[in-house]
Write a protein that holds these residues in place. Structure first.
Motif, mmCIF file in Angstrom:
data_model
loop_
_atom_site.group_PDB
_atom_site.id
_atom_site.type_symbol
_atom_site.label_atom_id
_atom_site.label_comp_id
_atom_site.label_asym_id
_atom_site.label_seq_id
_atom_site.Cartn_x
_atom_site.Cartn_y
_atom_site.Cartn_z
ATOM 1 N N VAL A 1 -75.718 68.539 50.035
ATOM 2 C CA VAL A 1 -75.283 69.280 51.218
ATOM 3 C C VAL A 1 -76.042 68.811 52.455
ATOM 4 O O VAL A 1 -75.483 68.714 53.549
ATOM 5 N N ALA A 2 -77.309 68.482 52.279
ATOM 6 C CA ALA A 2 -78.135 68.059 53.414
ATOM 7 C C ALA A 2 -77.638 66.764 54.042
ATOM 8 O O ALA A 2 -77.929 66.489 55.210
ATOM 9 N N THR A 3 -76.890 65.942 53.293
ATOM 10 C CA THR A 3 -76.406 64.664 53.829
ATOM 11 C C THR A 3 -75.064 64.800 54.551
ATOM 12 O O THR A 3 -74.605 63.848 55.188
ATOM 13 N N LEU A 4 -74.424 65.965 54.462
ATOM 14 C CA LEU A 4 -73.092 66.144 55.049
ATOM 15 C C LEU A 4 -73.158 66.284 56.567
ATOM 16 O O LEU A 4 -74.055 66.937 57.110
ATOM 17 N N ALA A 5 -72.179 65.703 57.255
ATOM 18 C CA ALA A 5 -71.968 66.023 58.663
ATOM 19 C C ALA A 5 -71.321 67.396 58.744
ATOM 20 O O ALA A 5 -70.752 67.893 57.763
ATOM 21 N N LEU A 6 -71.371 68.011 59.915
ATOM 22 C CA LEU A 6 -70.840 69.358 60.059
ATOM 23 C C LEU A 6 -69.325 69.424 59.967
ATOM 24 O O LEU A 6 -68.759 70.515 59.861
ATOM 25 N N ASP A 7 -68.652 68.281 60.013
ATOM 26 C CA ASP A 7 -67.189 68.278 59.850
ATOM 27 C C ASP A 7 -66.792 67.766 58.467
ATOM 28 O O ASP A 7 -65.637 67.394 58.254
ATOM 29 N N GLU A 8 -67.740 67.763 57.521
ATOM 30 C CA GLU A 8 -67.465 67.277 56.172
ATOM 31 C C GLU A 8 -67.668 68.373 55.136
ATOM 32 O O GLU A 8 -68.454 69.300 55.325
ATOM 33 N N GLY A 9 -66.943 68.242 54.022
ATOM 34 C CA GLY A 9 -67.132 69.091 52.865
ATOM 35 C C GLY A 9 -67.228 68.215 51.626
ATOM 36 O O GLY A 9 -67.235 66.986 51.720
ATOM 37 N N ILE A 10 -67.273 68.847 50.463
ATOM 38 C CA ILE A 10 -67.411 68.117 49.196
ATOM 39 C C ILE A 10 -66.158 68.330 48.342
ATOM 40 O O ILE A 10 -65.813 69.470 48.005
ATOM 41 N N HIS A 11 -65.489 67.232 48.033
ATOM 42 C CA HIS A 11 -64.324 67.273 47.139
ATOM 43 C C HIS A 11 -64.810 67.019 45.719
ATOM 44 O O HIS A 11 -65.582 66.087 45.464
ATOM 45 N N VAL A 12 -64.378 67.875 44.799
ATOM 46 C CA VAL A 12 -64.802 67.788 43.392
ATOM 47 C C VAL A 12 -63.603 67.418 42.532
ATOM 48 O O VAL A 12 -62.507 67.961 42.698
ATOM 49 N N TYR A 13 -63.825 66.494 41.620
ATOM 50 C CA TYR A 13 -62.780 66.122 40.653
ATOM 51 C C TYR A 13 -63.419 65.916 39.275
ATOM 52 O O TYR A 13 -64.444 65.256 39.193
ATOM 53 N N PRO A 14 -62.853 66.478 38.212
ATOM 54 C CA PRO A 14 -61.642 67.292 38.141
ATOM 55 C C PRO A 14 -61.712 68.520 39.051
ATOM 56 O O PRO A 14 -62.778 68.990 39.387
ATOM 57 N N LEU A 15 -60.543 69.013 39.439
ATOM 58 C CA LEU A 15 -60.446 70.057 40.444
ATOM 59 C C LEU A 15 -61.141 71.337 39.991
ATOM 60 O O LEU A 15 -61.168 71.681 38.803
ATOM 61 N N LEU A 16 -61.697 72.051 40.962
ATOM 62 C CA LEU A 16 -62.467 73.255 40.666
ATOM 63 C C LEU A 16 -61.638 74.339 39.990
ATOM 64 O O LEU A 16 -62.192 75.207 39.316
ATOM 65 N N CYS A 17 -60.322 74.305 40.165
ATOM 66 C CA CYS A 17 -59.461 75.321 39.548
ATOM 67 C C CYS A 17 -59.171 75.019 38.076
ATOM 68 O O CYS A 17 -58.428 75.756 37.433
ATOM 69 N N THR A 18 -59.745 73.942 37.546
ATOM 70 C CA THR A 18 -59.532 73.575 36.148
ATOM 71 C C THR A 18 -60.823 73.708 35.354
ATOM 72 O O THR A 18 -61.922 73.546 35.902
#
Length: 227
Positions: A162-179
């Motif tokens: 999280v500390a490396t993210l710019a303020l306009d970025e998020g983290i995409h997780v795969y496999p998807l979090l809903c699975t």
């Protein structure tokens, strides 16, 4: 619950600057027009954020709350409350988390307009009424309750990512979090992506699953580029 007769900001600032708070206040350059036009009260947490901050980072940056227009930075900033919202939507977006979860105050979209905070989660792709106001939520996160709130959505070492993210970025997780295949998250693929793309992806995924767009539909409008 009636508002306190006193401004909310002194207490919020005290809580946010406490040694255990894990929070950062972005300096404000310009008060949100929401505060000026709607007469938003400084007795509310939303009014305090709109007037006294350019946004707030909670839980080591995992949660980002919007405020007024932030002071210039060397990189992209957070959208202001004005930039993040569409007038008349009945859904007042007040924050985001790094996984694309959206926080919003009910302004009529949930048919109650009671000012309660709602959360659109990236794993359930649905809204949850948090049954609390914004000030109560902020206080809980500052007291460390983010650990239980996000149980199952974090991995060992998330703070460094999280500390490396710019303020306009998020983290995409795969496999998807809903699975179920996304667990354990330590073994999932994770990468930084533009936050607007992440929220739009989650909304599109919910639409594919349900056959229609979520109601109300969460959205994220990034801050315009710095001149």
């Amino acid at each position: 619950m009636p508002l306190s007769p006193n401004p909310a900001w002194p207490e919020l600032e005290r809580q946010m600057t406490a040694s255990h708070a894990r929070a950062a206040i972005i300096p404000v350059r310009e008060t949100s027009q929401t505060f000026e036009v709607t007469g938003l009260s400084e007795r509310s947490a939303l009014g305090a954020l709109a007037k006294h901050t350019g946004g707030v980072l909670l839980a080591d940056g995992w949660i980002r709350l919007f405020g007024g227009v932030g002071a210039p930075t060397t990189g992209p900033g957070l959208p202001s409350l004005d930039e993040a919202n569409e007038r008349g939507a009945g859904l007042y977006i007040v924050g985001i988390d790094v996984l694309g979860g959206v926080y919003a105050i009910d302004g009529g979209a949930f048919e109650r307009a009671d000012g309660q905070l709602h959360y659109w989660a990236p794993d359930t792709l649905d809204w949850t009424d948090l049954e609390a106001g914004l000030h109560t939520f902020i206080s809980a996160m500052l007291d460390g309750h983010d650990h239980e709130f996000y149980e199952g959505l974090r991995w060992e070492g998330w703070e460094a990512e999280v500390a490396t993210l710019a303020l306009d970025e998020g983290i995409h997780v795969y496999p998807l979090l809903c699975t179920r295949e996304s667990k354990p998250l330590e073994q999932a693929s994770r990468r930084a992506v533009p936050m607007a793309e992440l929220v739009a992806f989650n909304v599109d995924l919910a639409t594919q699953i349900d056959g229609q767009a979520p109601r109300p539909c969460p959205h994220y409008r990034p801050a315009p580029p710095t001149p």
